[in-house]
Design an enzyme around this catalytic site. Sequence first.
Site, PDB file in Angstrom:
ATOM      1  N   LYS A  39       0.844  -1.203   0.000  1.00  0.00           N
ATOM      2  CA  LYS A  39       0.000   0.000   0.000  1.00  0.00           C
ATOM      3  C   LYS A  39       0.881   1.256   0.000  1.00  0.00           C
ATOM      4  O   LYS A  39       0.650   2.195  -0.761  1.00  0.00           O
ATOM      5  CB  LYS A  39      -0.891  -0.029   1.253  1.00  0.00           C
ATOM      6  CG  LYS A  39      -2.065   0.900   1.174  1.00  0.00           C
ATOM      7  CD  LYS A  39      -2.768   1.021   2.499  1.00  0.00           C
ATOM      8  CE  LYS A  39      -3.932   0.084   2.662  1.00  0.00           C
ATOM      9  NZ  LYS A  39      -4.685   0.351   3.907  1.00  0.00           N
ATOM     10  N   GLU A 144     -13.979  11.349  13.342  1.00  0.00           N
ATOM     11  CA  GLU A 144     -14.173  11.724  11.941  1.00  0.00           C
ATOM     12  C   GLU A 144     -15.593  11.347  11.520  1.00  0.00           C
ATOM     13  O   GLU A 144     -16.072  10.268  11.849  1.00  0.00           O
ATOM     14  CB  GLU A 144     -13.144  10.966  11.087  1.00  0.00           C
ATOM     15  CG  GLU A 144     -13.205  11.299   9.624  1.00  0.00           C
ATOM     16  CD  GLU A 144     -13.146  12.807   9.375  1.00  0.00           C
ATOM     17  OE1 GLU A 144     -12.166  13.448   9.742  1.00  0.00           O
ATOM     18  OE2 GLU A 144     -14.139  13.344   8.822  1.00  0.00           O
ATOM     19  N   PHE A 145     -16.241  12.243  10.785  1.00  0.00           N
ATOM     20  CA  PHE A 145     -17.634  11.997  10.383  1.00  0.00           C
ATOM     21  C   PHE A 145     -17.784  11.861   8.870  1.00  0.00           C
ATOM     22  O   PHE A 145     -18.900  11.908   8.353  1.00  0.00           O
ATOM     23  CB  PHE A 145     -18.534  13.137  10.889  1.00  0.00           C
ATOM     24  CG  PHE A 145     -18.525  13.278  12.389  1.00  0.00           C
ATOM     25  CD1 PHE A 145     -19.356  12.475  13.173  1.00  0.00           C
ATOM     26  CD2 PHE A 145     -17.675  14.161  13.021  1.00  0.00           C
ATOM     27  CE1 PHE A 145     -19.351  12.585  14.560  1.00  0.00           C
ATOM     28  CE2 PHE A 145     -17.654  14.273  14.418  1.00  0.00           C
ATOM     29  CZ  PHE A 145     -18.499  13.480  15.181  1.00  0.00           C
ATOM     30  N   GLU A 148     -18.056   7.794   2.934  1.00  0.00           N
ATOM     31  CA  GLU A 148     -17.407   7.293   1.729  1.00  0.00           C
ATOM     32  C   GLU A 148     -18.166   7.843   0.518  1.00  0.00           C
ATOM     33  O   GLU A 148     -19.378   7.991   0.551  1.00  0.00           O
ATOM     34  CB  GLU A 148     -17.413   5.766   1.705  1.00  0.00           C
ATOM     35  CG  GLU A 148     -16.519   5.191   2.784  1.00  0.00           C
ATOM     36  CD  GLU A 148     -16.510   3.674   2.801  1.00  0.00           C
ATOM     37  OE1 GLU A 148     -16.877   3.048   1.786  1.00  0.00           O
ATOM     38  OE2 GLU A 148     -16.134   3.110   3.834  1.00  0.00           O
ATOM     39  N   PHE A 244     -31.390  11.272   5.402  1.00  0.00           N
ATOM     40  CA  PHE A 244     -31.392   9.918   5.993  1.00  0.00           C
ATOM     41  C   PHE A 244     -32.801   9.399   6.238  1.00  0.00           C
ATOM     42  O   PHE A 244     -33.067   8.705   7.205  1.00  0.00           O
ATOM     43  CB  PHE A 244     -30.513   9.858   7.248  1.00  0.00           C
ATOM     44  CG  PHE A 244     -29.069   9.698   6.863  1.00  0.00           C
ATOM     45  CD1 PHE A 244     -28.384  10.746   6.287  1.00  0.00           C
ATOM     46  CD2 PHE A 244     -28.412   8.490   7.021  1.00  0.00           C
ATOM     47  CE1 PHE A 244     -27.074  10.602   5.857  1.00  0.00           C
ATOM     48  CE2 PHE A 244     -27.093   8.338   6.604  1.00  0.00           C
ATOM     49  CZ  PHE A 244     -26.424   9.406   6.020  1.00  0.00           C
ATOM     50  N   LEU A 245     -33.700   9.786   5.347  1.00  0.00           N
ATOM     51  CA  LEU A 245     -35.072   9.264   5.400  1.00  0.00           C
ATOM     52  C   LEU A 245     -35.386   8.509   4.117  1.00  0.00           C
ATOM     53  O   LEU A 245     -36.539   8.404   3.725  1.00  0.00           O
ATOM     54  CB  LEU A 245     -36.076  10.404   5.590  1.00  0.00           C
ATOM     55  CG  LEU A 245     -36.188  10.981   6.999  1.00  0.00           C
ATOM     56  CD1 LEU A 245     -37.248  12.084   7.041  1.00  0.00           C
ATOM     57  CD2 LEU A 245     -36.535   9.903   8.033  1.00  0.00           C
ATOM     58  N   CYS A 255     -19.175   1.422   8.768  1.00  0.00           N
ATOM     59  CA  CYS A 255     -19.397   2.135  10.036  1.00  0.00           C
ATOM     60  C   CYS A 255     -20.697   1.787  10.736  1.00  0.00           C
ATOM     61  O   CYS A 255     -20.679   1.315  11.876  1.00  0.00           O
ATOM     62  CB  CYS A 255     -19.342   3.638   9.796  1.00  0.00           C
ATOM     63  SG  CYS A 255     -17.698   4.193   9.381  1.00  0.00           S
ATOM     64  N   LYS A 315     -23.086   1.401  -1.247  1.00  0.00           N
ATOM     65  CA  LYS A 315     -23.724   2.641  -1.708  1.00  0.00           C
ATOM     66  C   LYS A 315     -22.955   3.131  -2.926  1.00  0.00           C
ATOM     67  O   LYS A 315     -21.865   2.618  -3.203  1.00  0.00           O
ATOM     68  CB  LYS A 315     -23.785   3.683  -0.599  1.00  0.00           C
ATOM     69  CG  LYS A 315     -22.433   4.225  -0.175  1.00  0.00           C
ATOM     70  CD  LYS A 315     -22.610   5.386   0.764  1.00  0.00           C
ATOM     71  CE  LYS A 315     -21.299   6.124   0.921  1.00  0.00           C
ATOM     72  NZ  LYS A 315     -21.409   7.288   1.760  1.00  0.00           N
TER      73      LYS A 315
END
Length: 432
Positions: A39, A144-145, A148, A244-245, A255, A315
Site C-alpha cells: 500500500k 471523523e464523520f 465514503e 437519511f429518510l 461504520c 452505496k
Amino acid sequence: MSEKETVGVVGVGWVGLVTAVCFAELGHKVVALDIIEEKVSALRRGEVTIHEPELPKLLRKNAERLEFTTSMDEVLDGTRLLFCCVDTPPTYSGDADLSRVRAVVDRLPEDGHHALVMKSTVPSGTGAAIRRDKPDLPYVSCPEFLKEGSAIDDFMHPDRVVIGADEGSEWAADAVARLYAPLSDATVRTDVASAEMIKLASNAFLATKISFINEIANVCEEVGADVTEVARGMGMDDRIGPKFLNAGLGFGGSCFPKDTQALKMLAGNIGYHFQLLSSVIEVNELQKRRVTSKLSKHLGSLDGKRVALLGLAFKPDTDDMREASSLVLAARLQGEGAEVTAFDPVVAARAGELLPGVQMRPSAMEALDGADAAVLVTEWPEFADLDWSEAATRMKTPLMVDGRNFLDDDALVAAGFAYEGIGRPPRSANSG
Ligand code: UDX
C-alpha cells in the site's frame, strides 16, 4: 494564515488517507504510516487503491507535501500530532477490536512532545484507558464523520469539528483546533469521554433514522401509502429534517453496522440493555431479506428463475462491499434456487470471491439479458439513464424491484415493466 505543521497519520485506510491528503491540501506536511508495504509503495507512486472521488487528484497534486512510510521513527521525527486512523473492526463478541489502536499506542514515547489524536472510532472509555497506561501521553479525541463517496468534501466542509481533551492535553487540543480552524467555525471542545460518545451516538442516531423509515415503509406497503411522500412531508419539519429518510434495502458499510453493534455491546458490558439499538440492528437485518417475497409475489417459486442485481457496493461512489445488502440478497436468492447475474460499475473485478456463484456481467444491459426480474441494489447514477424499452425486450419478464426507490417509475411502467419500490404501491401498465 494559519501556521503550518508537520502532521503524522498512522493507518492509511479510508479515513487515514483522506486525512493525510486533506491536511496536505491545506498546506501542511504529512508523514503517513501503514504497515502494509504494498500500500505504501502504491501511494508513493501516486496510486490509490480505493475508489473515492477527488482522492487520486489531490494525492498527486500534493505529492511533495506527502510522505508515506512503514517506519514509526520517520513519523515521530519532526511531528507533534499523531492522528491514529487504524480500523477497529468488530470482534467475534461484537465489541470493537482495539488491537491495532493498542499497537500504535505501544510505540509512542511519553516524551511530552508527541500527542496522540484519536480519529479511529473507539468505545467510550478508550481514551481514559490509554491515559491510565500512558499518563504522560497527551491525548485528544477528534472523531471523523466523513462519508465514503464524498469523503474529501466532508473533510473539507465538516458540519462540526469535535475535539475532546482532558487535563494535561490542552496544548495538543489547541494545536488540533488550529489545524481545523480554516475548515469550520462550529467546533465542539469537550472532554474525551463525551467526544467519543458524540461519534458513536451520531452514527447510532442516523442508523436509527434509516431503520425507522424502513419500518414506516413496511407499514406503508400494508396501508397503500407511499413512503417517499411520507418522508417528504416529514422532512419539512425542521426538527426532523429531510436527510437519511430514504427507505431501502437497509444500511451497510464499514461504520453503521459495526458502530451500532459496538455501542450496543458497550452498553451491555456495563449492564445496560440498549433496547432501541437492538431493534435498529434487527430491523436492518430483516430489511435486506424482504426482496425475495416481493419477487415471489410476481414469479411464484424462485427456483430456476434468473434475477439480475444492478449494483453491488454498499452505496454509490464507493467500491466498498463491507456489509453490503447485495451480499445477503445474493445468498438469499441462491438459497431459493435462483440464478443470479450482476453488474456494478466498480466492484466487478473483486466480486467473484465475495459473491460465489454470482455471474458478473460487463454491463447492466447484459446482466438484465434473459432475466426474470431485476433488483436495483445500489443507486449508481448511470442506472437512472438505462434504456428501459430495450431492457424490457431483453428480459424474460420485465419486473423491477427498486431497492432504493431511485428509478423513474413512470418511465419503467411506460416501457412495460411491473415496478415495485420499497414502501410504495406496486405499479404496472395495468395498474397505471
Ligand atoms: C457513515 C456516516 O454517515 C459517517 O458520518 C461516518 O463517519 C461513517 O459512517 P458511510 O458509511 O460512508 O458514512 O455512508 P452513509 O452515506 O452514511 O450511508 C450508510 C448506509 O446507509 C448506506 O448503506 C446507505 O445506502 C444507507 N442509507 C443512507 C439509507 O439506506 N438511507 C438513507 O437515507 C441514508
